[in-house]
Design a protein around this motif. Sequence first.
Motif, PDB file in Angstrom:
ATOM      1  N   THR A   8      29.887 -15.784  -2.089  1.00 45.56           N
ATOM      2  CA  THR A   8      28.982 -16.881  -2.352  1.00 45.56           C
ATOM      3  C   THR A   8      28.038 -16.433  -3.448  1.00 45.56           C
ATOM      4  O   THR A   8      27.411 -17.233  -4.071  1.00 45.56           O
ATOM      5  CB  THR A   8      28.207 -17.298  -1.085  1.00 45.56           C
ATOM      6  N   THR A  58      25.274 -20.900 -10.638  1.00 46.65           N
ATOM      7  CA  THR A  58      25.459 -21.173  -9.205  1.00 46.65           C
ATOM      8  C   THR A  58      24.143 -21.505  -8.518  1.00 46.65           C
ATOM      9  O   THR A  58      24.146 -22.083  -7.433  1.00 46.65           O
ATOM     10  CB  THR A  58      26.090 -19.970  -8.468  1.00 46.65           C
ATOM     11  N   GLU A  61      23.275 -25.148  -7.234  1.00 44.13           N
ATOM     12  CA  GLU A  61      24.096 -25.493  -6.078  1.00 44.13           C
ATOM     13  C   GLU A  61      23.652 -24.713  -4.841  1.00 44.13           C
ATOM     14  O   GLU A  61      23.502 -25.274  -3.761  1.00 44.13           O
ATOM     15  CB  GLU A  61      25.568 -25.225  -6.370  1.00 44.13           C
ATOM     16  N   LEU A  62      23.455 -23.406  -4.995  1.00 45.15           N
ATOM     17  CA  LEU A  62      23.041 -22.589  -3.855  1.00 45.15           C
ATOM     18  C   LEU A  62      21.709 -23.052  -3.278  1.00 45.15           C
ATOM     19  O   LEU A  62      21.511 -23.008  -2.064  1.00 45.15           O
ATOM     20  CB  LEU A  62      22.957 -21.111  -4.250  1.00 45.15           C
ATOM     21  N   SER A 100      32.461 -22.006   0.021  1.00 44.93           N
ATOM     22  CA  SER A 100      32.330 -21.674  -1.403  1.00 44.93           C
ATOM     23  C   SER A 100      33.602 -21.886  -2.211  1.00 44.93           C
ATOM     24  O   SER A 100      33.539 -22.265  -3.376  1.00 44.93           O
ATOM     25  CB  SER A 100      31.827 -20.239  -1.569  1.00 44.93           C
ATOM     26  N   ASN A 103      33.997 -25.372  -3.601  1.00 40.64           N
ATOM     27  CA  ASN A 103      32.882 -25.861  -4.390  1.00 40.64           C
ATOM     28  C   ASN A 103      33.125 -25.502  -5.858  1.00 40.64           C
ATOM     29  O   ASN A 103      33.052 -24.339  -6.242  1.00 40.64           O
ATOM     30  CB  ASN A 103      31.586 -25.226  -3.879  1.00 40.64           C
ATOM     31  N   MET A 106      30.903 -23.138  -7.860  1.00 36.81           N
ATOM     32  CA  MET A 106      30.949 -21.708  -7.551  1.00 36.81           C
ATOM     33  C   MET A 106      32.157 -21.005  -8.168  1.00 36.81           C
ATOM     34  O   MET A 106      32.151 -19.783  -8.316  1.00 36.81           O
ATOM     35  CB  MET A 106      30.992 -21.508  -6.029  1.00 36.81           C
TER      36      MET A 106
END
Length: 129
Positions: A8, A58, A61-62, A100, A103, A106
């Motif tokens: 991730t 990323t 999104e994270l 992940s 996605n 990612m």
Amino acid sequence: MTKFFLMTGMMAATFSTGVMAQDCASSDDAEVGIIELVQFRLADGVNRSKFIAAAANTMPELCTVDGFIGRVLSEGEDGSWTDHVKWTNAAAAQAAMAASMENEAMLPFIMSVDPDTMALTYQRPVVLD
């Protein structure tokens, strides 16, 4: 392929030549319950600057993932990388890991990592009095 599910994106190394630290704006009051450490090397042919950009990309999104607080990405002098990711709890970290690979935001980061070099551990933070 199984090792890809471990990503991730997260890390800290003792001897680093470069570090990227980033917390989400909404994480100020969040308490770190678990730290996910992922150590790895870049896949063959992956450009360092493009990898760093993929890691930075990323973050938006994270920051939408429940339980994500922030991360430190570090690079060792030997070419190793560590992603040190702060989560509110282990369940949130593991759920994000499982999601992940599906996605698209990612994938550039995940595909930049050599899965054969990955090592994942979870650790509880220690408060120093």
